[in-house]
Design an enzyme around this catalytic site. Structure first.
Site, mmCIF file in Angstrom:
data_model
loop_
_atom_site.group_PDB
_atom_site.id
_atom_site.type_symbol
_atom_site.label_atom_id
_atom_site.label_comp_id
_atom_site.label_asym_id
_atom_site.label_seq_id
_atom_site.Cartn_x
_atom_site.Cartn_y
_atom_site.Cartn_z
ATOM 1 N N SER A 99 14.135 -1.695 5.455
ATOM 2 C CA SER A 99 12.774 -1.887 4.972
ATOM 3 C C SER A 99 12.771 -1.566 3.480
ATOM 4 O O SER A 99 13.059 -0.433 3.089
ATOM 5 C CB SER A 99 11.842 -0.934 5.739
ATOM 6 O OG SER A 99 10.560 -0.917 5.158
ATOM 7 N N LYS A 145 13.312 -6.457 5.509
ATOM 8 C CA LYS A 145 11.836 -6.395 5.585
ATOM 9 C C LYS A 145 11.319 -6.015 4.204
ATOM 10 O O LYS A 145 11.784 -5.047 3.609
ATOM 11 C CB LYS A 145 11.446 -5.357 6.631
ATOM 12 C CG LYS A 145 9.998 -4.908 6.623
ATOM 13 C CD LYS A 145 9.719 -4.086 7.876
ATOM 14 C CE LYS A 145 8.928 -2.827 7.570
ATOM 15 N NZ LYS A 145 8.740 -1.984 8.764
ATOM 16 N N LYS A 159 8.126 -4.885 1.874
ATOM 17 C CA LYS A 159 6.753 -4.370 1.842
ATOM 18 C C LYS A 159 5.941 -5.277 0.925
ATOM 19 O O LYS A 159 6.408 -5.649 -0.161
ATOM 20 C CB LYS A 159 6.750 -2.933 1.301
ATOM 21 C CG LYS A 159 7.389 -1.937 2.240
ATOM 22 C CD LYS A 159 6.568 -1.749 3.504
ATOM 23 C CE LYS A 159 7.128 -0.628 4.364
ATOM 24 N NZ LYS A 159 6.301 -0.404 5.562
ATOM 25 N N ASP A 192 5.866 -6.587 5.650
ATOM 26 C CA ASP A 192 5.023 -5.538 6.231
ATOM 27 C C ASP A 192 3.941 -5.185 5.221
ATOM 28 O O ASP A 192 4.236 -4.692 4.127
ATOM 29 C CB ASP A 192 5.887 -4.300 6.546
ATOM 30 C CG ASP A 192 5.108 -3.198 7.267
ATOM 31 O OD1 ASP A 192 3.879 -3.356 7.465
ATOM 32 O OD2 ASP A 192 5.735 -2.177 7.626
ATOM 33 N N GLU A 239 4.122 -8.002 9.615
ATOM 34 C CA GLU A 239 3.789 -6.730 10.269
ATOM 35 C C GLU A 239 2.480 -6.185 9.725
ATOM 36 O O GLU A 239 2.283 -6.102 8.507
ATOM 37 C CB GLU A 239 4.952 -5.747 10.004
ATOM 38 C CG GLU A 239 4.892 -4.459 10.792
ATOM 39 C CD GLU A 239 6.142 -3.593 10.537
ATOM 40 O OE1 GLU A 239 7.206 -4.143 10.187
ATOM 41 O OE2 GLU A 239 6.021 -2.360 10.662
ATOM 42 N N ASP A 266 2.022 -2.527 14.138
ATOM 43 C CA ASP A 266 2.632 -1.209 13.946
ATOM 44 C C ASP A 266 1.505 -0.181 14.070
ATOM 45 O O ASP A 266 1.236 0.353 15.170
ATOM 46 C CB ASP A 266 3.318 -1.183 12.566
ATOM 47 C CG ASP A 266 3.894 0.165 12.171
ATOM 48 O OD1 ASP A 266 3.650 1.165 12.858
ATOM 49 O OD2 ASP A 266 4.603 0.248 11.138
ATOM 50 N N LYS A 323 7.421 2.797 17.471
ATOM 51 C CA LYS A 323 7.918 4.020 16.840
ATOM 52 C C LYS A 323 7.619 5.129 17.828
ATOM 53 O O LYS A 323 6.449 5.420 18.097
ATOM 54 C CB LYS A 323 7.198 4.301 15.519
ATOM 55 C CG LYS A 323 7.492 3.296 14.414
ATOM 56 C CD LYS A 323 6.676 3.569 13.164
ATOM 57 C CE LYS A 323 6.994 2.540 12.089
ATOM 58 N NZ LYS A 323 6.069 2.633 10.927
ATOM 59 N N GLY A 341 10.630 2.739 11.939
ATOM 60 C CA GLY A 341 11.049 4.028 11.384
ATOM 61 C C GLY A 341 9.980 4.595 10.482
ATOM 62 O O GLY A 341 9.037 3.887 10.094
#
Ligand code: OSB
Ligand code: MG
Length: 386
Positions: free
Chosen positions: A152, A178, A180, A205, A230, A255, A279, A307
């Site tokens: 990520s 991934k 952000k 995400d 996400e 998430d 998670k 995570g």
């Protein structure tokens, strides 16, 4: 009790009730090798919340994934310290804990604070695994010996720097990148990464940075063949995500919105997402995570392991969880060296060249906890006993 045994009583040998002697909380600060920036903020260290359950000479380790500030979730390190010290810890000391269900039932009357509850479940499962001389993975019914992993990548000062990080982790073997995203760091950035790497597994995400009013903007992400988007919308939303999912070709993955099995069930019924990031630290621990896994598997909904920039202790639990059969997409389980100069487990988590992490088969966590390093880092220690 001598002389009281009869065939009508439950057979003691089949249960492993654990009498917990004490609950130890330690807060330690681990600097991150690089700052981590998301749509809700930027951090350069993690105040790691460790839990150690002591029973019969054994120590079970868990981690509360809450952050210092209530940005990802309302829970913080301080709220977790409060509820564990004043309510949850004492509830586990009233008598032997029979099993995971018993532990979950004792915490269930207290509302919310799922990250705090999860920390205790994790520590308890480490204890239980050691007692049964099983790995955590075996204890929960894991099926994989290796788990696929991705990375990520936080928001970077420049796209050039992001592209450099993408190359770095692809070269290390990571199976999925991934990114952000947030308003102002989305379409252009994703376009450039996709152009440089037409065929990689790529996801984004947003950490709740958008609202349904942004639907036309978010629809443009469909051009980049993303594995998933996400948590685009509000942290507690299921209804607007369902509306957005109808408009998008790209699967939505939830998430923040899934903080328990009940939320997962509702999300699937409402069709708010096509994937779920589990998670164990967010959903209240193994009892909920296993339920969400089973529910999704029964409906053919893929899950993957998220995570929270955990220390090696939290990460060891994530690896065990990701070994379950329904975890069919690479997790946010990166090497210790991706986060920290030195981890609190030894050896640290290593990502092999094929982008997998080996699932330990030793009893319990399967990693050595570096107690002297933890001791040297401890900023706060609280011990709860009867
Ligand atoms: O949204 O998945 C997230 C880290 C902290 C808080 C929230 C998230 C993340 C990550 C990093 O994406 C995952 C990891 O490598 O631990
Ligand atoms: Mg996320």
């Amino acid at each position: 009790m001598q002389g009281s045994s009869s065939i009508f009583e439950p057979q003691e040998t089949h249960t492993t009730a654990i009498k917990i002697d004490g609950v130890e909380i330690r807060l330690i600060r681990l600097p991150l090798l690089e700052p981590f920036e998301t749509s809700f903020g930027k951090i350069d260290s993690r105040l790691i919340f460790l839990l150690c359950l002591k029973a019969d000479g054994l120590q079970g380790w868990g981690e509360v994934v809450a952050s210092e500030e209530p940005r990802y979730s309302y829970e913080t390190v301080s709220t977790a310290l409060h509820v564990i010290r004043d309510f949850f810890g004492p509830a586990l000391l009233t008598g032997p804990v029979r099993d995971l269900d018993d532990l979950a039932e004792r915490l269930a009357p207290f509302r919310g604070h799922n990250m705090a509850k999860a920390g205790l479940e994790l520590a308890f499962m480490d204890l239980l695994a050691q007692t049964k001389e099983q790995s955590l993975s075996t204890l929960i019914g894991g099926e994989r010996k290796h788990v696929a992993v991705g990375v990520s990548l936080g928001i970077q000062p420049t796209v050039v720097r992001l592209l450099e990080r993408v190359d770095r982790y692809l070269n290390l073997g990571y199976q999925r990148i991934k990114l952000k995203i947030k308003p102002g760091w989305d379409l252009d950035v994703v376009a450039q990464v996709r152009q440089a790497h037409p065929d990689i597994l790529l996801s984004v995400d947003a950490n709740s940075a958008y609202t349904l009013d942004d639907r036309d903007h978010l629809k443009k992400l469909d051009d980049f063949n993303l594995l998933m988007i996400e948590q685009p919308l509000q942290n507690d939303d299921l209804v607007d995500h369902a509306k957005l999912q109808k408009l998008l070709n790209t699967p939505i993955c939830l998430d923040e919105s899934i903080v328990s099995q009940r939320h997962a069930k509702a999300a699937l019924e409402l069709q708010s997402c096509r994937l779920i990031n589990i998670k164990v630290g967010r959903v209240g621990g193994y009892s909920q995570a296993l339920g969400i896994h089973d529910l999704c598997r029964s409906q053919g909904v893929p899950v993957w392991c998220g995570g929270m920039l955990e220390s090696g202790i939290g990460r060891a639990h994530n690896i065990a969880l990701a070994s379950l059969g329904g975890f069919t997409l690479p997790g946010d389980i990166s090497a210790s060296s991706r986060y920290f100069e030195r981890d609190i487990i030894s050896p640290g988590v290593v990502v092999a060249a094929d982008g997998t992490v080996a699932v330990p088969d030793r009893p319990g966590l399967g990693f050595e906890v570096d107690l002297s390093f933890i001791e040297s880092l401890t900023e706060t220690r609280v011990y709860i006993s009867r």
